[in-house]
Design a protein around this motif. Structure first.
Motif, PDB file in Angstrom:
ATOM      1  N   ILE A 194       0.838  -1.205   0.000  1.00 29.32           N
ATOM      2  CA  ILE A 194       0.000   0.000   0.000  1.00 29.32           C
ATOM      3  C   ILE A 194       0.870   1.251   0.000  1.00 29.32           C
ATOM      4  CG2 ILE A 194      -1.720   1.308   1.316  1.00 29.32           C
ATOM      5  CD1 ILE A 194      -2.783  -1.413   2.320  1.00 29.32           C
ATOM      6  N   VAL A 195       1.952   1.230   0.782  1.00 34.13           N
ATOM      7  CA  VAL A 195       2.883   2.362   0.770  1.00 34.13           C
ATOM      8  C   VAL A 195       3.449   2.560  -0.634  1.00 34.13           C
ATOM      9  CG1 VAL A 195       5.130   3.197   1.580  1.00 34.13           C
ATOM     10  CG2 VAL A 195       3.511   2.217   3.215  1.00 34.13           C
ATOM     11  N   GLY A 196       3.785   1.437  -1.290  1.00 36.53           N
ATOM     12  CA  GLY A 196       4.303   1.518  -2.657  1.00 36.53           C
ATOM     13  C   GLY A 196       3.309   2.142  -3.616  1.00 36.53           C
ATOM     14  N   VAL A 197       2.031   1.798  -3.452  1.00 33.07           N
ATOM     15  CA  VAL A 197       0.980   2.388  -4.295  1.00 33.07           C
ATOM     16  C   VAL A 197       0.909   3.893  -4.047  1.00 33.07           C
ATOM     17  CG1 VAL A 197      -1.499   2.475  -4.739  1.00 33.07           C
ATOM     18  CG2 VAL A 197      -0.367   0.262  -4.445  1.00 33.07           C
ATOM     19  N   GLY A 198       0.989   4.276  -2.769  1.00 36.09           N
ATOM     20  CA  GLY A 198       0.956   5.701  -2.433  1.00 36.09           C
ATOM     21  C   GLY A 198       2.121   6.452  -3.045  1.00 36.09           C
ATOM     22  N   VAL A 199       3.317   5.865  -2.968  1.00 36.27           N
ATOM     23  CA  VAL A 199       4.506   6.500  -3.562  1.00 36.27           C
ATOM     24  C   VAL A 199       4.330   6.634  -5.071  1.00 36.27           C
ATOM     25  CG1 VAL A 199       6.969   6.198  -4.026  1.00 36.27           C
ATOM     26  CG2 VAL A 199       6.068   5.738  -1.738  1.00 36.27           C
ATOM     27  N   ALA A 200       3.736   5.602  -5.701  1.00 40.38           N
ATOM     28  CA  ALA A 200       3.503   5.657  -7.153  1.00 40.38           C
ATOM     29  C   ALA A 200       2.575   6.812  -7.504  1.00 40.38           C
ATOM     30  CB  ALA A 200       2.905   4.325  -7.627  1.00 40.38           C
ATOM     31  N   PHE A 201       1.547   7.048  -6.676  1.00 42.71           N
ATOM     32  CA  PHE A 201       0.648   8.175  -6.913  1.00 42.71           C
ATOM     33  C   PHE A 201       1.413   9.496  -6.801  1.00 42.71           C
ATOM     34  CE2 PHE A 201      -3.067   5.532  -6.821  1.00 42.71           C
ATOM     35  CZ  PHE A 201      -4.090   6.309  -7.345  1.00 42.71           C
ATOM     36  N   VAL A 202       2.241   9.618  -5.778  1.00 43.54           N
ATOM     37  CA  VAL A 202       3.010  10.851  -5.586  1.00 43.54           C
ATOM     38  C   VAL A 202       3.916  11.103  -6.790  1.00 43.54           C
ATOM     39  CG1 VAL A 202       4.800  11.971  -4.204  1.00 43.54           C
ATOM     40  CG2 VAL A 202       2.933  10.759  -3.066  1.00 43.54           C
ATOM     41  N   LEU A 203       4.633  10.065  -7.232  1.00 45.10           N
ATOM     42  CA  LEU A 203       5.536  10.221  -8.373  1.00 45.10           C
ATOM     43  C   LEU A 203       4.766  10.551  -9.649  1.00 45.10           C
ATOM     44  CD1 LEU A 203       8.037   7.288  -7.738  1.00 45.10           C
ATOM     45  CD2 LEU A 203       8.383   9.732  -7.332  1.00 45.10           C
ATOM     46  N   ARG A 204       3.584   9.946  -9.779  1.00 45.27           N
ATOM     47  CA  ARG A 204       2.764  10.228 -10.969  1.00 45.27           C
ATOM     48  C   ARG A 204       2.356  11.695 -10.996  1.00 45.27           C
ATOM     49  NH1 ARG A 204       0.603   7.114 -14.721  1.00 45.27           N
ATOM     50  NH2 ARG A 204      -1.437   7.536 -15.643  1.00 45.27           N
ATOM     51  N   GLY A 205       2.102  12.256  -9.817  1.00 46.15           N
ATOM     52  CA  GLY A 205       1.761  13.670  -9.751  1.00 46.15           C
ATOM     53  C   GLY A 205       2.953  14.562 -10.020  1.00 46.15           C
ATOM     54  N   LEU A 206       4.091  14.259  -9.399  1.00 40.79           N
ATOM     55  CA  LEU A 206       5.281  15.093  -9.552  1.00 40.79           C
ATOM     56  C   LEU A 206       5.827  15.049 -10.975  1.00 40.79           C
ATOM     57  CD1 LEU A 206       7.150  14.282  -6.214  1.00 40.79           C
ATOM     58  CD2 LEU A 206       5.803  16.312  -6.753  1.00 40.79           C
ATOM     59  N   ARG A 207       5.725  13.889 -11.610  1.00 40.25           N
ATOM     60  CA  ARG A 207       6.250  13.734 -12.970  1.00 40.25           C
ATOM     61  C   ARG A 207       5.233  14.106 -14.053  1.00 40.25           C
ATOM     62  NH1 ARG A 207       9.003   7.749 -11.956  1.00 40.25           N
ATOM     63  NH2 ARG A 207      10.769   8.466 -10.687  1.00 40.25           N
ATOM     64  N   ARG A 208       4.019  14.428 -13.630  1.00 41.15           N
ATOM     65  CA  ARG A 208       2.930  14.782 -14.557  1.00 41.15           C
ATOM     66  C   ARG A 208       2.612  13.652 -15.549  1.00 41.15           C
ATOM     67  NH1 ARG A 208       5.431  18.857 -11.554  1.00 41.15           N
ATOM     68  NH2 ARG A 208       4.495  20.903 -11.956  1.00 41.15           N
ATOM     69  N   THR A 209       2.891  12.415 -15.184  1.00 43.13           N
ATOM     70  CA  THR A 209       2.612  11.311 -16.106  1.00 43.13           C
ATOM     71  C   THR A 209       1.119  11.001 -16.191  1.00 43.13           C
ATOM     72  OG1 THR A 209       3.088   9.755 -14.293  1.00 43.13           O
ATOM     73  CG2 THR A 209       4.862  10.202 -15.857  1.00 43.13           C
ATOM     74  N   PHE A 210       0.304  11.702 -15.381  1.00 41.31           N
ATOM     75  CA  PHE A 210      -1.147  11.505 -15.483  1.00 41.31           C
ATOM     76  C   PHE A 210      -1.675  11.993 -16.827  1.00 41.31           C
ATOM     77  CE2 PHE A 210      -0.196  15.347 -12.971  1.00 41.31           C
ATOM     78  CZ  PHE A 210      -0.747  16.331 -13.768  1.00 41.31           C
ATOM     79  N   PHE A 211      -0.849  12.755 -17.570  1.00 40.95           N
ATOM     80  CA  PHE A 211      -1.271  13.181 -18.904  1.00 40.95           C
ATOM     81  C   PHE A 211      -1.343  12.003 -19.883  1.00 40.95           C
ATOM     82  CE2 PHE A 211      -0.146  17.573 -17.591  1.00 40.95           C
ATOM     83  CZ  PHE A 211      -1.318  18.195 -18.007  1.00 40.95           C
ATOM     84  N   GLU A 212      -0.852  10.835 -19.454  1.00 41.81           N
ATOM     85  CA  GLU A 212      -1.017   9.631 -20.277  1.00 41.81           C
ATOM     86  C   GLU A 212      -2.491   9.236 -20.375  1.00 41.81           C
ATOM     87  OE1 GLU A 212       1.317   6.728 -18.313  1.00 41.81           O
ATOM     88  OE2 GLU A 212       3.252   7.612 -18.865  1.00 41.81           O
ATOM     89  N   ASP A 213      -3.293   9.679 -19.407  1.00 38.27           N
ATOM     90  CA  ASP A 213      -4.693   9.276 -19.339  1.00 38.27           C
ATOM     91  C   ASP A 213      -5.669  10.374 -19.734  1.00 38.27           C
ATOM     92  OD1 ASP A 213      -4.022   6.705 -18.305  1.00 38.27           O
ATOM     93  OD2 ASP A 213      -3.753   7.594 -16.316  1.00 38.27           O
ATOM     94  N   VAL A 214      -5.193  11.584 -19.887  1.00 41.52           N
ATOM     95  CA  VAL A 214      -6.090  12.695 -20.179  1.00 41.52           C
ATOM     96  C   VAL A 214      -5.469  13.574 -21.259  1.00 41.52           C
ATOM     97  CG1 VAL A 214      -5.105  14.079 -18.306  1.00 41.52           C
ATOM     98  CG2 VAL A 214      -7.387  14.615 -19.153  1.00 41.52           C
ATOM     99  N   ALA A 215      -6.285  14.019 -22.209  1.00 45.16           N
ATOM    100  CA  ALA A 215      -5.790  14.843 -23.318  1.00 45.16           C
ATOM    101  C   ALA A 215      -6.664  16.080 -23.474  1.00 45.16           C
ATOM    102  CB  ALA A 215      -5.776  14.024 -24.603  1.00 45.16           C
TER     103      ALA A 215
END
Length: 281
Positions: free
Chosen positions: A175-196
């Motif tokens: 669960i901690v790993g999932v949380g870290v993945a969310f944080v990194l996804r936000g900091l790296r802006r990789t959420f743009f892979e899912d939204v255009a």
């Protein structure tokens, strides 16, 4: 030798049949992934997901200022239930999120032939959406779900087994790993892979996604830490869901300030989910 060869042939045939069925499922899922109805399902489902996160963030904000109520899916459903259109809203949210869960599972099957990592991510999202959607439908039918109590009961049952403490601790680390993945996804802006979004709205989506993912990631990581501490202390009651994680912040110095920041972040993340529903890639 003849008997050995005779045994290998049926096993080989079964393996070939299973492989062929898997390929057919992947092709069917890929076709469903590109269907026009899929975009509509994701749009409505992500919007419903956004509403739930906004409500949870609002409850968390209330906790920071001394109000009560569980800041988790159950608390969100109770809050929705109290609105003028509560009954209808619960049905809409529940059905939309169950549909979104099925959509995620279809994507997981389609992506399994390209990337196991992406397939697992999609399957994980599907499980999460199914849990929240199921909770909404339970409330829509007039029932109730206590997420914190259910987590503690399950933890107690697991800890009773010989390897229970290790399982709870391992679950906490995941669960901690999932949380870290969310944080990194936000900091790296990789959420743009899912939204255009259109170019003029890209800054808006970035302003919603970056703090939203970071805040949700921190909240999830705290849940994982509670699991690890419960395993170390041999105390199943120390485990908890999102509500337990947010409530725990009120007991530490500076925790209320952190809780306010996370609460606002969850509301912002809800806004990102709505934006993703509108401009899904």
């Amino acid at each position: 030798m003849a008997s050995g060869e005779g045994l290998r042939e049926p096993l080989s045939d079964a393996a070939d049949a299973a492989s062929d069925a898997a390929h057919k499922a992947q092709r069917a899922a890929a076709g469903a992934e590109d269907h026009r109805a899929t975009s509509w399902i994701e749009s409505v489902g992500q919007s419903a997901n956004g509403v739930v996160h906004m409500v949870i963030g609002g409850i968390a904000l209330g906790i920071a200022f001394g109000a009560g109520g569980p800041a988790d899916q159950s608390g969100a459903m109770r809050a929705i239930e109290r609105t003028v259109v509560g009954g209808i809203a619960l049905w809409v949210v529940g059905i939309a999120l169950i549909a979104l869960a099925l959509h995620a599972f279809v994507i997981a099957i389609a992506q399994s032939r390209r990337s196991r990592r992406d397939a697992l991510r999609a399957a994980g999202r599907g499980i999460g959406h199914a849990v929240v959607g199921g909770t909404a439908l339970v409330f829509a039918f007039g029932g109730e779900v206590d997420g914190e109590r259910a987590t503690e009961t399950l933890s107690s049952a697991v800890m009773a087994s010989p390897v229970g403490l290790w399982l709870i601790g391992a679950a906490g680390l995941v669960i901690v790993g999932v949380g870290v993945a969310f944080v990194l996804r936000g900091l790296r802006r990789t959420f743009f892979e899912d939204v255009a979004p259109p170019r003029r709205f890209r800054r808006l989506v970035e302003a919603l996604g970056m703090p939203g993912f970071v805040s949700k990631g921190i909240a999830i990581a705290i849940v994982g830490v509670l699991f690890v501490l419960a395993a170390v202390r041999h105390e199943p009651d120390d485990t908890g869901g999102l509500d337990g994680a947010l409530q725990s912040l009120t007991t530490v110095p500076g925790g209320v300030i952190a809780l306010v920041a996370i609460a606002i972040g969850l509301i912002v993340y809800g806004g990102y989910c709505v934006a993703r529903g509108i401009w899904a890639r």
